[in-house]
Design a protein around this motif. Structure first.
Motif, mmCIF file in Angstrom:
data_model
loop_
_atom_site.group_PDB
_atom_site.id
_atom_site.type_symbol
_atom_site.label_atom_id
_atom_site.label_comp_id
_atom_site.label_asym_id
_atom_site.label_seq_id
_atom_site.Cartn_x
_atom_site.Cartn_y
_atom_site.Cartn_z
ATOM 1 N N GLN A 21 0.816 -1.225 0.034
ATOM 2 C CA GLN A 21 0.132 0.054 -0.020
ATOM 3 C C GLN A 21 0.728 1.400 -0.128
ATOM 4 O OE1 GLN A 21 -3.628 0.354 0.183
ATOM 5 N NE2 GLN A 21 -3.234 -1.525 -0.944
ATOM 6 N N VAL A 22 2.004 1.205 0.649
ATOM 7 C CA VAL A 22 2.760 2.551 0.714
ATOM 8 C C VAL A 22 3.527 2.722 -0.417
ATOM 9 C CG1 VAL A 22 4.843 3.215 1.932
ATOM 10 C CG2 VAL A 22 2.972 2.307 3.393
ATOM 11 N N ARG A 23 4.172 1.427 -0.942
ATOM 12 C CA ARG A 23 4.983 1.578 -2.313
ATOM 13 C C ARG A 23 4.025 2.087 -3.422
ATOM 14 N NH1 ARG A 23 7.437 -3.932 -1.114
ATOM 15 N NH2 ARG A 23 9.159 -3.537 0.310
ATOM 16 N N MET A 31 -5.168 3.265 11.339
ATOM 17 C CA MET A 31 -5.811 1.943 11.766
ATOM 18 C C MET A 31 -7.664 2.172 11.971
ATOM 19 S SD MET A 31 -4.037 -0.817 11.608
ATOM 20 C CE MET A 31 -4.506 -1.920 12.787
ATOM 21 N N ARG A 32 -7.765 3.327 12.635
ATOM 22 C CA ARG A 32 -9.061 3.549 13.016
ATOM 23 C C ARG A 32 -9.970 4.070 11.609
ATOM 24 N NH1 ARG A 32 -9.336 7.584 17.316
ATOM 25 N NH2 ARG A 32 -9.291 5.841 18.795
ATOM 26 N N GLN A 33 -9.236 4.931 10.849
ATOM 27 C CA GLN A 33 -9.883 5.222 9.533
ATOM 28 C C GLN A 33 -10.127 3.986 8.631
ATOM 29 O OE1 GLN A 33 -7.133 8.130 8.227
ATOM 30 N NE2 GLN A 33 -7.869 9.690 9.482
ATOM 31 N N THR A 34 -9.206 3.076 8.511
ATOM 32 C CA THR A 34 -9.290 1.789 7.964
ATOM 33 C C THR A 34 -10.434 1.036 8.332
ATOM 34 O OG1 THR A 34 -6.849 1.786 7.248
ATOM 35 C CG2 THR A 34 -8.158 -0.201 7.001
ATOM 36 N N PHE A 103 -7.487 -2.963 -2.032
ATOM 37 C CA PHE A 103 -6.882 -3.537 -0.828
ATOM 38 C C PHE A 103 -6.861 -4.877 -0.706
ATOM 39 C CE2 PHE A 103 -6.134 -4.031 3.526
ATOM 40 C CZ PHE A 103 -5.149 -3.123 3.966
ATOM 41 N N GLY A 104 -8.160 -5.557 -1.072
ATOM 42 C CA GLY A 104 -8.712 -6.889 -0.935
ATOM 43 C C GLY A 104 -7.590 -7.574 -1.851
ATOM 44 N N ASP A 105 -7.497 -7.200 -3.246
ATOM 45 C CA ASP A 105 -6.676 -7.765 -4.251
ATOM 46 C C ASP A 105 -5.200 -7.871 -3.714
ATOM 47 O OD1 ASP A 105 -8.785 -8.099 -5.920
ATOM 48 O OD2 ASP A 105 -8.145 -5.902 -7.192
ATOM 49 N N GLY A 106 -4.777 -6.994 -3.027
ATOM 50 C CA GLY A 106 -3.363 -6.956 -2.447
ATOM 51 C C GLY A 106 -3.195 -7.951 -1.382
ATOM 52 N N ILE A 107 -4.379 -7.966 -0.477
ATOM 53 C CA ILE A 107 -4.193 -9.273 0.614
ATOM 54 C C ILE A 107 -4.211 -10.466 -0.454
ATOM 55 C CG2 ILE A 107 -5.438 -10.321 2.453
ATOM 56 C CD1 ILE A 107 -6.795 -7.646 3.092
ATOM 57 N N ILE A 108 -5.126 -10.891 -1.346
ATOM 58 C CA ILE A 108 -4.841 -11.905 -2.017
ATOM 59 C C ILE A 108 -3.495 -12.160 -2.704
ATOM 60 C CG2 ILE A 108 -5.828 -13.340 -4.192
ATOM 61 C CD1 ILE A 108 -8.713 -11.923 -3.220
ATOM 62 N N ALA A 109 -3.111 -11.321 -3.338
ATOM 63 C CA ALA A 109 -1.801 -11.529 -4.001
ATOM 64 C C ALA A 109 -0.790 -11.573 -2.759
ATOM 65 C CB ALA A 109 -1.471 -10.077 -4.737
ATOM 66 N N ARG A 110 -0.705 -10.826 -1.848
ATOM 67 C CA ARG A 110 0.314 -11.517 -0.965
ATOM 68 C C ARG A 110 0.262 -12.538 -0.346
ATOM 69 N NH1 ARG A 110 1.047 -6.826 -3.063
ATOM 70 N NH2 ARG A 110 1.664 -8.235 -4.511
#
Length: 116
Positions: A21-23, A31-34, A103-110
């Motif tokens: 996400q940072v990259r 975290m609260r906003q997320t 974000f969900g796609d990133g979780i799956i990829a990682r």
């Protein structure tokens, strides 16, 4: 579906998702906003400031500050409830939906990169 992970694997997955996400230059949310954003997008609407405050066990001003930031990023929008002017409805946006989807796609990829 159940995925068996050791705590260290779960933490590594979370680290890898956050690093990606940072990259990628994704919005820098706390975290609260997320947690608020995911609640808005994963729980069925309608969402109100009052309801989100109760769900996350925080005050309405805490939700309002988070929504100010997320609104500035166009991840959510707020509108006065026409049926009850005391309520502020929090609505999803196209930009927010795309953020959550990526974000969900990133979780799956990682997760697919984790050693078995």
């Amino acid at each position: 579906m159940s995925i068996a992970m050791r705590p260290s694997q779960a933490m590594r997955l979370w680290q890898q998702v956050m690093l990606s996400q940072v990259r990628e230059g994704a919005p820098d949310l706390t975290m609260r906003q997320t947690a608020i954003l995911f609640t808005i997008y994963l729980d069925p609407p309608p969402h109100t400031v009052r309801g989100l405050a109760a769900r996350l066990n925080v005050t309405k001003p805490v939700i309002t500050r988070a929504l100010d930031t997320m609104g500035g990023l166009k991840l959510v929008s707020r509108h006065r409830d026409e049926l009850d002017k005391r309520n502020v409805l929090v609505k999803r946006t196209v930009e927010g939906a795309l953020f959550v989807e990526r974000f969900g796609d990133g979780i799956i990829a990682r997760a697919q990169e984790l050693p078995i």
